[in-house]
Design a protein around this motif. Sequence first.
Motif, PDB file in Angstrom:
ATOM      1  N   ILE A  96       0.840  -1.206   0.000  1.00  0.00           N
ATOM      2  CA  ILE A  96       0.000   0.000   0.000  1.00  0.00           C
ATOM      3  C   ILE A  96       0.864   1.241   0.000  1.00  0.00           C
ATOM      4  O   ILE A  96       0.571   2.232  -0.680  1.00  0.00           O
ATOM      5  CB  ILE A  96      -0.940  -0.010   1.211  1.00  0.00           C
ATOM      6  N   ALA A 132      -1.193   2.479  -3.649  1.00  0.00           N
ATOM      7  CA  ALA A 132      -2.450   2.097  -3.019  1.00  0.00           C
ATOM      8  C   ALA A 132      -3.473   1.612  -4.040  1.00  0.00           C
ATOM      9  O   ALA A 132      -4.195   0.648  -3.806  1.00  0.00           O
ATOM     10  CB  ALA A 132      -3.011   3.270  -2.222  1.00  0.00           C
ATOM     11  N   THR A 184      -2.855  -1.991  -5.260  1.00  0.00           N
ATOM     12  CA  THR A 184      -3.196  -3.034  -4.293  1.00  0.00           C
ATOM     13  C   THR A 184      -4.700  -3.271  -4.279  1.00  0.00           C
ATOM     14  O   THR A 184      -5.145  -4.398  -4.112  1.00  0.00           O
ATOM     15  CB  THR A 184      -2.730  -2.668  -2.882  1.00  0.00           C
ATOM     16  N   THR A 185      -5.474  -2.194  -4.475  1.00  0.00           N
ATOM     17  CA  THR A 185      -6.928  -2.373  -4.549  1.00  0.00           C
ATOM     18  C   THR A 185      -7.288  -3.208  -5.764  1.00  0.00           C
ATOM     19  O   THR A 185      -8.114  -4.115  -5.702  1.00  0.00           O
ATOM     20  CB  THR A 185      -7.625  -1.005  -4.648  1.00  0.00           C
ATOM     21  N   THR A 196      -7.971  -2.736   0.944  1.00  0.00           N
ATOM     22  CA  THR A 196      -7.111  -1.599   1.275  1.00  0.00           C
ATOM     23  C   THR A 196      -7.522  -0.954   2.586  1.00  0.00           C
ATOM     24  O   THR A 196      -6.671  -0.640   3.413  1.00  0.00           O
ATOM     25  CB  THR A 196      -7.175  -0.540   0.165  1.00  0.00           C
TER      26      THR A 196
END
Lengths: 289, 284
Positions: free
Chosen positions: A169, A173, A176-177, A183
Amino acid sequence: MQILLNGIIVGGIYALIALGFNLIFSSTRFFHVLYGVLALLGAYFTYTFMEYGWNFFAAIPVAALLASLLGVASWQFLYKPLVDRKASSLVLMVTSFGALIVVQNLIALIWKNNTKSISITDTIKPAYEFLGLNITFNQLVILAVSIVLMVLLELFLKKTKYGLAIRAIGDNAELTTVLGLHTNRITLLVFFIGTFLSAVSASLIALEIGARPTHGLHYFFLKAVIASIIGGIGSMRGALIGGLLLGVVENIGIYYLGGSWQEVVAFSLLTLFLLFKPQGLVNQMQLAK
Amino acid sequence: MDFILQVLIIIGIHSILTMSLNYVAGFTGLMSINHAAFYGMGAYATAILSTQYDWNFFLTIPVGIVIAGIVAWLVSFPMLKMKEDSFVLVSLGFAIIMFNIMQNWTDLTKGPLGIKGVQAPMLGDFSFFAKPLFLVLVIVAAALTYWFLNRILKTPYGTILKGARENETVARVNGHNVVSYQRSAFVVGAIFAAIAGAFIASFISFVNPKAFELIISVYLLIMIILGGMASLPGSILGAFIMLTSLEVLRFAGVSAEWQQILYGFILIVIMFFRPQGILGKYKI
């Protein structure tokens, strides 16, 4: 040498505070000003539990747990609604500042404005002698706890899948989502760990300097920021080095100039770094131009 | 009546502060939390020169201006290395250093005791000690501040300032040295803060470090955010709302802690619902 040792002990605490701060900063990318005052709240909780006759070592984890829950709540109910609206990081910071003013004054109302001191034992134990250096029992506790926590954090970040997710993250970020990680859940975890670290360090430092309502901003938050910027913000290793360096330089400053100039020494160090090495010692993220 | 005059004078002095802070924070985009430091420099310059060397009030103002201007120019070098958010933190650090200096440099500032007996403004034998006269003086100063800042912002220079706030890269690509523009704006803001400081020192006839603490800078920031970013009338409105409500709360016997809690909440609420403030044109 004695100054150096004292500096390293205080520096260890600064490093711990900076680590928690950096952890939160690197995954959310805004300055969580409330952080300092939540740490202070942890120290006050420890103080209150000890007033009820708890042992110091039993009071610290419970107090830190309570503070961390507040930290988690601050993300979920204060920052997340703003982040969902695509608010700028400056808006988040100003909001955080507002929350800091509220919490700091609540502390002042509940615990009054004078300094509350915490001590582990009723009697003052004599200092231990070690290679010609004096170290007090309190300092020994501080040193031991900060080393243990740092090792645990390092292992957690490097060896577990949650640690991996946190680092992911910090890097990106959105990606990663996309990869299907939760998240928000990880951010909550980050806030939990970060606040926990800071609350423990605040309780430890309260052994030496006590706790006052203004310490949240003037002490914990600013030390975290200075240590992080010196070390290079966003870097865990940097926070460690920055914290230690700040502790040592401050103690040398106190020795030669006197305690009232402590903050000036700390900020002069920061200014020097900004002028000559704005990216910090361990360069990870570009904050400065 | 006397009380209303006093509140009006305080509002007038604070409008000078909020307008100049808005020039720095709203128009130029440097959210500085150290305005009270320059305010303090102006106040101390007037207090020290007037009590120890018997200087005329109007002659002490330029001294405060020069000190604040030079200090602002010097500190802007490390400070402007940082971008938006980090700049806020560094300015906060500077505010704390200045407070420590006022508190600890006891030979010069008498430390926490403060300096008593600052003289009222005198022109020849004519004294502005009476509150209505002082109010006129403050209104003239605030009006001049408004006129001056408004004037700068209408020039091409002002347009570039605002342009650099909106998009630094574009301003730089167009050949403008953004940092030196920001530096000049920062210095101008500090100068006006010092002027306001001179007035407050003379009006209350007492200065101590507590009056220039960090929280004062935060209050000023709340005033301009409430009134409106990048709006000079908004700054006056913000100062008016904050200070009158402060007096009302004080009159109602609300403790300082609860007042601050209220302001913290106001700040959060503005951030949630109207980040640009009441009359604001620029959304932070």
